[in-house]
Enzyme design. Sequence first.
Site, PDB file in Angstrom:
ATOM      1  N   SER A 111       0.810  -1.217   0.000  1.00 50.63           N
ATOM      2  CA  SER A 111       0.000   0.000   0.000  1.00 50.63           C
ATOM      3  C   SER A 111       0.843   1.267   0.000  1.00 50.63           C
ATOM      4  O   SER A 111       0.429   2.295  -0.535  1.00 50.63           O
ATOM      5  CB  SER A 111      -0.973  -0.004   1.177  1.00 50.63           C
ATOM      6  OG  SER A 111      -0.277   0.018   2.399  1.00 50.63           O
ATOM      7  N   TYR A 113       3.468   1.956  -1.723  1.00 50.26           N
ATOM      8  CA  TYR A 113       3.719   2.332  -3.123  1.00 50.26           C
ATOM      9  C   TYR A 113       2.414   2.638  -3.854  1.00 50.26           C
ATOM     10  O   TYR A 113       2.349   3.586  -4.642  1.00 50.26           O
ATOM     11  CB  TYR A 113       4.520   1.248  -3.838  1.00 50.26           C
ATOM     12  CG  TYR A 113       5.989   1.291  -3.483  1.00 50.26           C
ATOM     13  CD1 TYR A 113       6.785   2.354  -3.898  1.00 50.26           C
ATOM     14  CD2 TYR A 113       6.584   0.289  -2.732  1.00 50.26           C
ATOM     15  CE1 TYR A 113       8.131   2.421  -3.574  1.00 50.26           C
ATOM     16  CE2 TYR A 113       7.936   0.346  -2.411  1.00 50.26           C
ATOM     17  CZ  TYR A 113       8.701   1.412  -2.833  1.00 50.26           C
ATOM     18  OH  TYR A 113      10.033   1.474  -2.504  1.00 50.26           O
ATOM     19  N   GLU A 136       7.293  -5.787 -12.088  1.00 49.90           N
ATOM     20  CA  GLU A 136       7.070  -4.646 -12.964  1.00 49.90           C
ATOM     21  C   GLU A 136       6.453  -3.533 -12.144  1.00 49.90           C
ATOM     22  O   GLU A 136       5.463  -3.746 -11.447  1.00 49.90           O
ATOM     23  CB  GLU A 136       6.150  -5.019 -14.122  1.00 49.90           C
ATOM     24  CG  GLU A 136       5.985  -3.911 -15.147  1.00 49.90           C
ATOM     25  CD  GLU A 136       4.642  -3.213 -15.066  1.00 49.90           C
ATOM     26  OE1 GLU A 136       4.561  -2.046 -15.497  1.00 49.90           O
ATOM     27  OE2 GLU A 136       3.687  -3.807 -14.560  1.00 49.90           O
ATOM     28  N   GLN A 155       3.614  -8.037  -1.530  1.00 51.08           N
ATOM     29  CA  GLN A 155       3.317  -9.142  -0.616  1.00 51.08           C
ATOM     30  C   GLN A 155       2.905 -10.374  -1.402  1.00 51.08           C
ATOM     31  O   GLN A 155       2.073 -10.301  -2.309  1.00 51.08           O
ATOM     32  CB  GLN A 155       2.200  -8.781   0.352  1.00 51.08           C
ATOM     33  CG  GLN A 155       1.945  -9.901   1.358  1.00 51.08           C
ATOM     34  CD  GLN A 155       0.905  -9.536   2.384  1.00 51.08           C
ATOM     35  OE1 GLN A 155      -0.267  -9.410   2.077  1.00 51.08           O
ATOM     36  NE2 GLN A 155       1.353  -9.362   3.612  1.00 51.08           N
ATOM     37  N   GLN A 179      14.679 -18.733 -13.403  1.00 46.28           N
ATOM     38  CA  GLN A 179      15.223 -17.431 -13.816  1.00 46.28           C
ATOM     39  C   GLN A 179      15.988 -16.756 -12.688  1.00 46.28           C
ATOM     40  O   GLN A 179      15.640 -16.857 -11.533  1.00 46.28           O
ATOM     41  CB  GLN A 179      14.118 -16.520 -14.355  1.00 46.28           C
ATOM     42  CG  GLN A 179      13.143 -16.033 -13.333  1.00 46.28           C
ATOM     43  CD  GLN A 179      11.976 -15.260 -13.965  1.00 46.28           C
ATOM     44  OE1 GLN A 179      11.691 -15.378 -15.149  1.00 46.28           O
ATOM     45  NE2 GLN A 179      11.303 -14.460 -13.155  1.00 46.28           N
TER      46      GLN A 179
END
Length: 187
Positions: A111, A113, A136, A155, A179
């Site tokens: 939250s 961000y 992303e 999260q 990856q």
Amino acid sequence: MSIKSDRWIRRMAAQGMIEPFAAQQVREAGGRRIVSYGTSSYGYDVRCAGEFKIFTNVNSTIVDPKHFDPKNFVDFAGEVCIIPPNSFALARTVEYFRIPRNVMVVCLGKSTYARCGLIVNVTPLEPEWEGHVTLEFSNTTPLPARIYADEGVAQMLFFESDEACETSYRDRGGKYQGQKGVTLPKT
């Protein structure tokens, strides 16, 4: 299917599901407040590593997931990434994940961000997927925005089924299996 608690997450982390692993919420580092990471009540808050790919339209190319041009990004390494207005950047988690065969993981942005207009997008982590998670960050604002490395950014919520899936990500030979680092689109 049920969402898993902090006790379950700690137990699974001891078996190598998340490395490195913070068993509690970490809210301070080096004597300063940070965006928290680590185990929460029903999830795990991941950190962003200090390697970024910042989107640029300098080359005026078309964004095509089947023929992605790596020149659409500028590589950046550092403690703070500045995302241009109405643009995005790719990063990766500090944590490496090994998802059990009967578990699915969904990622949601923190939250802190979101309240700044920064959206975190990650596809689900499927059963038996493993690797660093590519993150992303979309800056939806008309202003430059900061992302802080080694601090919480999203999260992970863990959902465990009472039975294992018939075909896992590993069974399918998924293209993003194992990856490491920030991984660009593949077809």
